[in-house]
Design an enzyme around this catalytic site. Structure first.
Site, PDB file in Angstrom:
ATOM      1  N   CYS A  50       0.854  -1.174   0.000  1.00  0.00           N
ATOM      2  CA  CYS A  50       0.000   0.000   0.000  1.00  0.00           C
ATOM      3  C   CYS A  50       0.891   1.226   0.000  1.00  0.00           C
ATOM      4  CB  CYS A  50      -0.926   0.021   1.217  1.00  0.00           C
ATOM      5  SG  CYS A  50      -0.035   0.085   2.777  1.00  0.00           S
ATOM      6  N   ASP A  89      14.799  17.264  -0.361  1.00  0.00           N
ATOM      7  CA  ASP A  89      15.045  16.581  -1.631  1.00  0.00           C
ATOM      8  C   ASP A  89      16.381  15.853  -1.692  1.00  0.00           C
ATOM      9  OD1 ASP A  89      12.625  17.214  -3.002  1.00  0.00           O
ATOM     10  OD2 ASP A  89      13.308  19.281  -3.082  1.00  0.00           O
ATOM     11  N   ASP A 130      15.876  15.787  -7.996  1.00  0.00           N
ATOM     12  CA  ASP A 130      16.121  16.194  -6.615  1.00  0.00           C
ATOM     13  C   ASP A 130      17.309  17.151  -6.518  1.00  0.00           C
ATOM     14  OD1 ASP A 130      14.012  14.805  -5.527  1.00  0.00           O
ATOM     15  OD2 ASP A 130      15.175  13.003  -5.143  1.00  0.00           O
ATOM     16  N   GLY A 181      28.306   2.856 -12.706  1.00  0.00           N
ATOM     17  CA  GLY A 181      28.102   1.621 -11.963  1.00  0.00           C
ATOM     18  C   GLY A 181      26.679   1.524 -11.469  1.00  0.00           C
ATOM     19  N   GLY A 182      26.477   0.664 -10.479  1.00  0.00           N
ATOM     20  CA  GLY A 182      25.145   0.483  -9.921  1.00  0.00           C
ATOM     21  C   GLY A 182      24.971  -0.926  -9.420  1.00  0.00           C
ATOM     22  N   ASP A 285      10.934  19.597  -5.958  1.00  0.00           N
ATOM     23  CA  ASP A 285      10.334  19.003  -7.153  1.00  0.00           C
ATOM     24  C   ASP A 285       9.038  18.302  -6.764  1.00  0.00           C
ATOM     25  OD1 ASP A 285      11.808  17.018  -5.776  1.00  0.00           O
ATOM     26  OD2 ASP A 285      11.979  15.783  -7.570  1.00  0.00           O
TER      27      ASP A 285
END
Length: 396
Positions: A50, A89, A130, A181-182, A285
């Protein structure tokens, strides 16, 4: 370029060092996928989660703030409390090296459009937004976060995931940065997002707490993206479509959908750059908590005793009527409809606001709107009872 001008559904795509090429909307059959393939089906969360209320999330991050109290002997940090460090942000952290800050943010979400390339662009723009809300315009690095749905068959995965990644990387390239990267995982639902980081001096970002009485509120993207993407999905769902077909045509829905995709994939970089030129007093934002939710958060962080009053709501054409036809489902005109990669809500000096809007339209070909005022108050935000709805048409 003739085909592009005749077909509003054609998008421009970056191609590394070679510039821009024309790109048509994603067609599953062109990739040997079933014609019924929909990327948004891999975000089906029914019965599994939810939406966490904004108040609950704010309470959670406030507990983190207690662990990040600024040393009063540190004169460098331009804030009297950690409210910018956690809770608006970005994370803004002073570095050991004098005069520099690390500004960092992360975000990820589920597919909301069915074009994988555009989904990648939207996800990247959403992460970067952000930083732009803080007036940061140069980004030093990005990481990509990706979850591949376990429900995807091998062919779908091999087609869709590279397109998402390419869209994300192209958006980063447009922002003047790169993805170095990641991390990727498998998950029941497809998710896409990332991390954006920049190292900057204090004059390169704008602390969002300096609104004064007499300022005006400017919004740089139209509202209604959630309504537009839902209405587009309902074209294939007769029960849902029957609820709105009396107020909108299929063509209107498709135009709104593509307008929403263009808007969500557009970077807020120019908007951030102009914040410096026109002496913005702060910004945020507009994303998951809707216009009013983010306006309330921004108002609550002001140093001065001010409140925000919103009079105008720029909305993608026909989406206000669709929202009304759905009762309280979206709460678009009440300011609670979620936006994805929305515009910046900016506090600007009254005498600078019109020039800001004119300048952004000149540079981007897209409007910004004065939507409200800053008045004396108790750091709250509200939308007047009968706000003026500005219909924002899809581009021809």
């Amino acid at each position: 370029m003739g085909d592009y001008q005749q077909d509003p559904m054609v998008h421009l795509e970056l191609t590394g060092n070679t510039g821009m090429v024309l790109r048509r909307p994603f067609d599953p059959t062109a990739h040997d996928l079933d014609a019924s393939f929909r990327l948004t089906r891999f975000a089906d969360l029914k019965g599994r989660c939810c939406k966490v209320p904004k108040e609950v999330l704010e309470k959670l991050v406030s507990s983190l703030q207690q662990d990040y109290m600024q040393d009063p002997d540190q004169p460098f940090m331009p804030m009297s409390s950690p409210r910018i460090g956690i809770g608006l942000d970005c994370s803004v952290i002073p570095l050991r090296h004098g005069g520099l800050c690390m500004v960092q943010t992360t975000d990820f979400f589920y597919p909301i459009v069915d074009d994988p390339y555009m989904m990648g662009k939207i996800a990247c723009a959403n992460v970067l937004s952000d930083l732009y809300a803080m007036g940061v315009t140069e980004v030093d690095n990005m990481l990509m976060l990706l979850a591949v749905s376990t429900k995807m068959i091998e062919k779908e995965r091999d087609v869709v995931i590279p397109l998402i990644m390419r869209g994300f990387k192209d958006s980063a390239l447009e922002a003047g940065t790169s993805v170095t990267g990641g991390h990727s995982v498998v998950n029941p639902w497809c998710t896409i997002g990332g991390v954006a980081t920049t190292i900057c001096q204090q004059n390169e970002f704008i602390v969002p707490d300096n609104a004064v009485v007499g300022d005006v509120l400017v919004l740089t993207k139209a509202l209604g993206t959630q309504v537009a993407v839902n209405a587009h999905q309902w074209l294939d769902q007769s029960e849902r479509w029957n609820r709105i077909k009396l107020v909108v045509s299929e063509e209107d829905v498709r135009k709104a959908y593509h307008r929403a995709m263009d808007s969500m994939s557009r970077l807020n970089r120019v908007a951030a750059r102009l914040m410096h030129k026109y002496n913005a007093h702060g910004a945020t934002d507009v994303t998951g908590f809707g216009l009013l939710g983010h306006a309330q958060t921004l108002a609550s962080h002001q140093k001065n005793e001010v409140s925000f009053v919103i009079h105008n709501l720029p909305v993608i054409a026909k989406m206000a009527a669709v929202a009304k036809a759905c009762g309280n489902m979206f709460q678009l005109l009440q300011g609670h409809s979620a936006e994805t990669s929305g515009g910046l809500l900016i506090c600007l000096p009254r005498e600078q606001a019109a020039a800001y809007c004119k300048d952004i339209e000149k540079q981007e070909g897209c409007q910004a709107w004065i939507i409200g005022i800053v008045e004396k108050g108790s750091r709250t935000a509200r939308i007047i009872d009968k706000p003026r709805v500005i219909e924002v048409p899809a581009k021809d």
